[in-house]
Design an enzyme around this catalytic site. Structure first.
Site, short mmCIF file in Angstrom:
data_model
loop_
_atom_site.label_atom_id
_atom_site.label_comp_id
_atom_site.label_asym_id
_atom_site.label_seq_id
_atom_site.Cartn_x
_atom_site.Cartn_y
_atom_site.Cartn_z
N ALA A 43 0.85 -1.21 0.00
CA ALA A 43 0.00 0.00 0.00
C ALA A 43 0.88 1.24 0.00
O ALA A 43 1.92 1.28 0.67
CB ALA A 43 -0.90 0.02 1.22
N LYS A 104 10.43 4.71 14.58
CA LYS A 104 10.88 4.94 15.97
C LYS A 104 9.88 5.75 16.76
O LYS A 104 9.71 5.56 17.97
CB LYS A 104 12.25 5.62 16.01
N GLU A 128 14.34 -3.31 14.31
CA GLU A 128 15.78 -3.03 14.23
C GLU A 128 16.08 -1.75 13.46
O GLU A 128 16.99 -0.99 13.80
CB GLU A 128 16.50 -4.22 13.56
N GLY A 133 19.66 3.18 11.57
CA GLY A 133 19.68 2.64 10.21
C GLY A 133 20.24 1.24 10.11
O GLY A 133 19.68 0.29 10.66
N ILE A 135 22.95 -0.08 11.39
CA ILE A 135 23.75 -0.63 12.51
C ILE A 135 22.86 -1.55 13.34
O ILE A 135 21.81 -1.12 13.81
CB ILE A 135 24.29 0.49 13.43
N GLY A 186 17.18 11.29 0.87
CA GLY A 186 16.28 10.33 1.53
C GLY A 186 16.60 10.09 3.00
O GLY A 186 16.11 9.15 3.59
N ASP A 200 13.61 13.15 16.72
CA ASP A 200 13.89 11.82 16.16
C ASP A 200 14.94 11.09 17.01
O ASP A 200 14.77 9.92 17.35
CB ASP A 200 14.37 11.98 14.70
N LYS A 204 14.63 7.63 19.38
CA LYS A 204 15.58 6.51 19.29
C LYS A 204 16.22 6.24 20.65
O LYS A 204 16.42 5.09 21.04
CB LYS A 204 16.64 6.83 18.24
P1 NDP Z 1 9.32 7.99 2.40
O1 NDP Z 1 8.66 9.31 2.57
O2 NDP Z 1 10.41 7.86 1.41
O3 NDP Z 1 8.22 6.90 2.03
C1 NDP Z 1 7.00 6.82 2.72
C2 NDP Z 1 6.12 5.82 2.02
O4 NDP Z 1 4.91 5.72 2.75
C3 NDP Z 1 5.74 6.23 0.59
O5 NDP Z 1 5.76 5.11 -0.26
C4 NDP Z 1 4.31 6.75 0.74
O6 NDP Z 1 3.52 6.60 -0.42
C5 NDP Z 1 3.81 5.84 1.85
N1 NDP Z 1 2.67 6.41 2.52
C6 NDP Z 1 2.55 7.63 3.10
N2 NDP Z 1 1.29 7.80 3.58
C7 NDP Z 1 0.63 6.66 3.32
C8 NDP Z 1 -0.70 6.22 3.53
N3 NDP Z 1 -1.60 7.00 4.14
N4 NDP Z 1 -1.05 4.98 3.14
C9 NDP Z 1 -0.17 4.17 2.52
N5 NDP Z 1 1.11 4.53 2.26
C10 NDP Z 1 1.49 5.77 2.66
O7 NDP Z 1 9.77 7.54 3.86
P2 NDP Z 1 11.03 6.64 4.23
O8 NDP Z 1 11.05 5.41 3.41
O9 NDP Z 1 12.25 7.50 4.28
O10 NDP Z 1 10.70 6.29 5.75
C11 NDP Z 1 9.78 5.30 6.09
C12 NDP Z 1 9.88 4.99 7.57
O11 NDP Z 1 11.20 4.51 7.85
C13 NDP Z 1 9.66 6.19 8.49
O12 NDP Z 1 9.02 5.76 9.66
C14 NDP Z 1 11.08 6.64 8.81
O13 NDP Z 1 11.17 7.28 10.07
C15 NDP Z 1 11.78 5.29 8.87
N6 NDP Z 1 13.21 5.34 8.64
C16 NDP Z 1 13.69 5.98 7.53
C17 NDP Z 1 15.05 5.99 7.29
C18 NDP Z 1 15.62 6.67 6.09
O14 NDP Z 1 16.85 6.74 6.00
N7 NDP Z 1 14.83 7.17 5.18
C19 NDP Z 1 15.99 5.32 8.20
C20 NDP Z 1 15.36 4.66 9.33
C21 NDP Z 1 14.02 4.69 9.53
P3 NDP Z 1 3.90 7.35 -1.78
O15 NDP Z 1 5.14 6.68 -2.28
O16 NDP Z 1 2.73 7.11 -2.67
O17 NDP Z 1 4.12 8.79 -1.42
N1 HSE Z 2 15.62 10.84 9.57
C1 HSE Z 2 16.39 9.83 10.19
C2 HSE Z 2 17.80 10.29 10.31
C3 HSE Z 2 16.32 8.55 9.40
O1 HSE Z 2 18.19 11.26 9.65
O2 HSE Z 2 18.56 9.68 11.07
C4 HSE Z 2 16.98 7.40 10.10
O3 HSE Z 2 16.24 7.01 11.22
#
Ligand code: NDP
Ligand code: HSE
Length: 432
Positions: A43, A104, A128, A133, A135, A186, A200, A204
């Site tokens: 989704a 988190k 995890e 990230g 680690i 990203g 954030d 953590k």
């Molecule tokens: P992104 O913004 O890159 O991706 C978020 C995704 O969630 C997108 O695919 C988006 O859809 C989808 N989404 C948002 N709202 C909805 C909804 N209502 N229903 C269904 N899907 C939805 O985020 P990240 O991948 O960077 O982060 C994801 C999670 O991982 C977060 O909790 C973040 O804190 C955590 N995280 C991220 C890290 C990073 O380095 N980026 C590292 C560690 C943790 P669409 O593609 O259509 O916009």
């Molecule tokens: N926004 C977070 C960071 C992603 O910059 O560390 C990893 O949790």
């Protein structure tokens, strides 16, 4: 090969895409563990958006609830950071599904309820990727260091802020421009205020403290300051003093069985290991009663490092399921023994104070008098002949060890002086 585990993914952004790519590559180490996965439902917010991975027809939708309710999905992998995330995780656990998440904020805020739910349903809730990230710090604390009493934990837990501070220190742009680069790469949260405000890192730290010290408490219980007030000149002053500025998350055993936990910018010696963690990299220095000091470092944000952590949870889940093991989260449930956080007012450390003052006689004397009244001893004073704003100059004071409570009182009194044009910017100092 055993039957595949049905994966339902909510979120196909930076991390979700990396997870699909890694599951497709399935390195030999994963295959040797007889773990096999099939992504059955995904989704997203906008199913019409172009994606970096192709999915079979009918897999992608805009409805997270469809993912959770599909009987072919045994594991819900939540990777959105969206406001609905807590509800989806709760719903999935209630429906008897295992959950893997990188969220988190949700784990830190709602851990008590979610771990109880997982235990009741005899399902797993693995997270995890939520801290540091790529680690494997959660697995290391829960398993590898289980024989230790953890004495302290010093972490660079946010990649975005470390990226900003590192690049500001190298003179590679201004705060806003560098933050935009971190977003494009990203690393940043959907709302980057969570990164730069320290929230954030506090989430953590709440998770790591729960594992390392058995604390019950949400990020709101952790003293938290972000990097928004750090200026290039602070980094320059720090360098002149032999220090670097990092956003640190600190948890330490305090008196009375409590735990001191705080997140704020810290000046640390330039030659220390943590001072040399660059860009989006994270590091955690853990002192354990049996192992002594260990430093974990690596990529703390970004697509593939974070996906690596998510897939490690999936492989653990698949293995446990194959062996018929029950939920693995008993250690996350805190009973009577839950520990509380200490007030940081009692903490003693050195301080760096930067204050913009009118350039006239007697100013330094008045500030010194306030510090003396609070029992704070000055270690050094630096005043550059920089005429910044209508005759105002930055005055920099480094103190000897002082108590946080006394320092807060002194800062209030200094800010109230008429010759102070811009109030005190205080940066705590820490020998590592
Ligand atoms: P992104 O913004 O890159 O991706 C978020 C995704 O969630 C997108 O695919 C988006 O859809 C989808 N989404 C948002 N709202 C909805 C909804 N209502 N229903 C269904 N899907 C939805 O985020 P990240 O991948 O960077 O982060 C994801 C999670 O991982 C977060 O909790 C973040 O804190 C955590 N995280 C991220 C890290 C990073 O380095 N980026 C590292 C560690 C943790 P669409 O593609 O259509 O916009
Ligand atoms: N926004 C977070 C960071 C992603 O910059 O560390 C990893 O949790």
């Amino acid at each position: 090969m055993s039957a595949s585990l049905g994966i339902g993914l909510i979120g196909l952004g930076t991390v979700g895409t990396g997870v699909v790519q890694l599951l497709r590559e399935a390195p030999a180490a994963v295959r040797r563990r007889k773990a096999s996965f099939e992504v059955r439902r995904v989704a997203v917010r906008d199913p019409a958006k172009a994606r970096d991975v192709q999915l079979a027809a009918g897999v992608l939708s805009g409805d997270a609830e469809q993912v959770i309710s599909d009987p072919a999905v045994q594991v819900v992998v939540e990777l959105t950071g969206a406001p609905g995330a807590f509800g989806w995780i709760r719903q999935a656990l209630q429906a008897g599904k295992h959950v893997v998440t990188a969220n988190k904020a949700v784990i830190a805020e709602h851990g008590d309820e979610l771990f109880d739910l997982a235990a009741e349903g005899d399902v797993d809730l693995l997270f995890e990727a939520s801290v540091a990230g790529g680690i494997p710090i959660i697995r290391s604390l829960r398993n590898g260091l289980v024989a230790n009493h953890v004495e302290s934990l010093y972490g660079i837990l946010n990649g975005t802020t470390n990226y900003i501070l590192t690049r500001m220190a190298r003179g590679e742009g201004d705060y806003a421009g560098i933050l935009a680069q971190a977003q494009a790469a990203g690393y940043a949260e959907p709302d980057p205020a969570a990164d730069v405000s320290g929230a954030d890192a506090a989430a953590k730290l709440a998770i790591l403290s729960r594992i390392a010290f058995h604390t019950r408490g949400t990020p709101a219980d952790i003293y938290c300051e972000g990097i928004e007030g750090i200026e290039a000149s602070d980094i320059e002053f720090a360098r002149e003093l032999g220090f670097a500025i990092k956003l640190l998350a600190i948890a330490r055993q305090a008196s009375g069985g409590r735990v001191e936990a705080r997140v704020h910018p810290v000046m640390i010696p330039a030659e220390s290991q943590l001072a040399n963690i660059q860009d989006e990299f994270n590091a955690i220095e853990v002192v354990g009663s049996a192992v002594g000091t260990q430093v974990f470092s690596g990529a703390g944000a970004g697509r593939m490092p974070t996906a690596s952590a998510v897939v490690s949870d999936l492989v653990e889940l698949a293995e446990r399921r194959r062996r018929g093991a029950s939920t693995s989260i008993e250690d996350m449930i805190l009973g009577e023994e839950a520990v509380g956080f200490a007030d940081i007012c009692g903490v003693e450390m050195r301080y760096f104070l930067r204050v913009l003052v009118e350039d006239r006689p007697g100013v330094l004397e008045q500030i010194a008098r306030i510090l003396a009244r609070e029992g704070i001893s000055i270690a050094s004073v630096l005043q550059k002949e920089r005429d910044l704003e209508g005759g105002a100059v930055p005055l920099v004071i480094v103190t000897h060890e002082a108590r946080e409570r006394a320092m807060q009182q002194a800062v209030g009194a200094i800010d109230a002086l008429p010759m102070v044009t811009r109030g005190v910017r205080l940066i705590r100092m820490q020998e590592l």
